[in-house]
Scaffold this motif. Structure first.
Motif, mmCIF file in Angstrom:
data_model
loop_
_atom_site.group_PDB
_atom_site.id
_atom_site.type_symbol
_atom_site.label_atom_id
_atom_site.label_comp_id
_atom_site.label_asym_id
_atom_site.label_seq_id
_atom_site.Cartn_x
_atom_site.Cartn_y
_atom_site.Cartn_z
ATOM 1 N N LEU A 72 94.282 84.929 32.620
ATOM 2 C CA LEU A 72 93.951 84.045 31.500
ATOM 3 C C LEU A 72 93.490 84.765 30.239
ATOM 4 O O LEU A 72 93.219 84.128 29.224
ATOM 5 C CB LEU A 72 92.867 83.044 31.937
ATOM 6 N N GLY A 73 93.393 86.087 30.294
ATOM 7 C CA GLY A 73 92.948 86.828 29.120
ATOM 8 C C GLY A 73 91.478 86.620 28.819
ATOM 9 O O GLY A 73 91.072 86.586 27.654
ATOM 10 N N ILE B 232 95.685 75.467 28.396
ATOM 11 C CA ILE B 232 95.811 76.622 27.507
ATOM 12 C C ILE B 232 96.873 76.347 26.448
ATOM 13 O O ILE B 232 97.669 75.425 26.581
ATOM 14 C CB ILE B 232 96.143 77.914 28.303
ATOM 15 N N SER B 233 96.882 77.159 25.405
ATOM 16 C CA SER B 233 97.866 76.993 24.327
ATOM 17 C C SER B 233 99.231 77.507 24.782
ATOM 18 O O SER B 233 99.358 78.191 25.801
ATOM 19 C CB SER B 233 97.415 77.763 23.086
ATOM 20 N N GLU C 53 100.924 79.835 23.336
ATOM 21 C CA GLU C 53 100.895 81.301 23.258
ATOM 22 C C GLU C 53 100.163 81.893 24.462
ATOM 23 O O GLU C 53 100.582 82.897 25.025
ATOM 24 C CB GLU C 53 100.225 81.762 21.957
ATOM 25 N N GLU C 54 99.055 81.263 24.842
ATOM 26 C CA GLU C 54 98.318 81.721 26.020
ATOM 27 C C GLU C 54 99.157 81.543 27.283
ATOM 28 O O GLU C 54 99.097 82.374 28.197
ATOM 29 C CB GLU C 54 96.994 80.966 26.143
ATOM 30 N N ALA D 222 99.978 84.477 29.890
ATOM 31 C CA ALA D 222 99.562 84.323 31.288
ATOM 32 C C ALA D 222 100.762 84.327 32.220
ATOM 33 O O ALA D 222 100.740 84.976 33.274
ATOM 34 C CB ALA D 222 98.759 83.036 31.458
ATOM 35 N N THR E 257 99.933 73.357 29.394
ATOM 36 C CA THR E 257 99.808 73.366 27.937
ATOM 37 C C THR E 257 99.562 71.974 27.362
ATOM 38 O O THR E 257 99.318 71.848 26.161
ATOM 39 C CB THR E 257 101.052 73.978 27.265
#
Length: 134
Positions: A26-27, A67-68, A70-71, A75, A121
């Motif tokens: 998930l960063g 999450i977005s 981009e995320e 991921a 998303t």
């Protein structure tokens, strides 16, 4: 004060392994060990406190993360690069696929302790705002 989820404890075979696995996907950052817990903080202020317990004591749970786009891309690439099996459905009947529920993207995978993880998303029941034609 409104009710908010502050933290939850996630049982694992190895608290550091599970915390680092999810944080990597998930960063997110892994926090400093606090007692028996390895914390991972989410953007909405909820802390996931990973705790090592005997494997026989782990009841698989489900954790979904909004999450977005981009995320999701980042991921999903980490999931694929690590060779983590993934599915478009929670029952594992659609391996190697993602879903497009509610106009977004989603995927299910399992963490090292056997918990079902999900990244999406769009929240369930999401309806895109109607276009205004002028």
């Amino acid at each position: 004060m409104s009710v908010q989820l502050n933290h939850t404890i996630i049982h694992s075979r190895d608290n550091r392994e599970s915390a680092e696995f999810l944080a990597h996907i998930l960063g997110l950052e892994v926090g400093a060990e606090w007692g028996p817990f390895i914390p991972v903080d989410t953007a909405n202020g909820v802390t996931l406190d990973f705790a090592t317990v005997p494997a026989r004591s782990i009841t698989p749970q489900h954790y979904a993360f909004l999450i977005s786009e981009e995320e999701f891309d980042a991921a999903f690439e980490k999931i694929r690069s690590a060779g983590v099996p993934y599915f478009a459905d929670p029952h594992g009947r659609l391996p190697g696929e993602i879903n497009h529920n509610d106009g977004g993207r989603g995927v299910y995978f399992t963490d090292p302790a056997g918990h079902g993880m999900e990244i999406i998303t769009r929240p369930y029941g999401y309806q895109a705002p109607a276009a205004t034609g002028r």
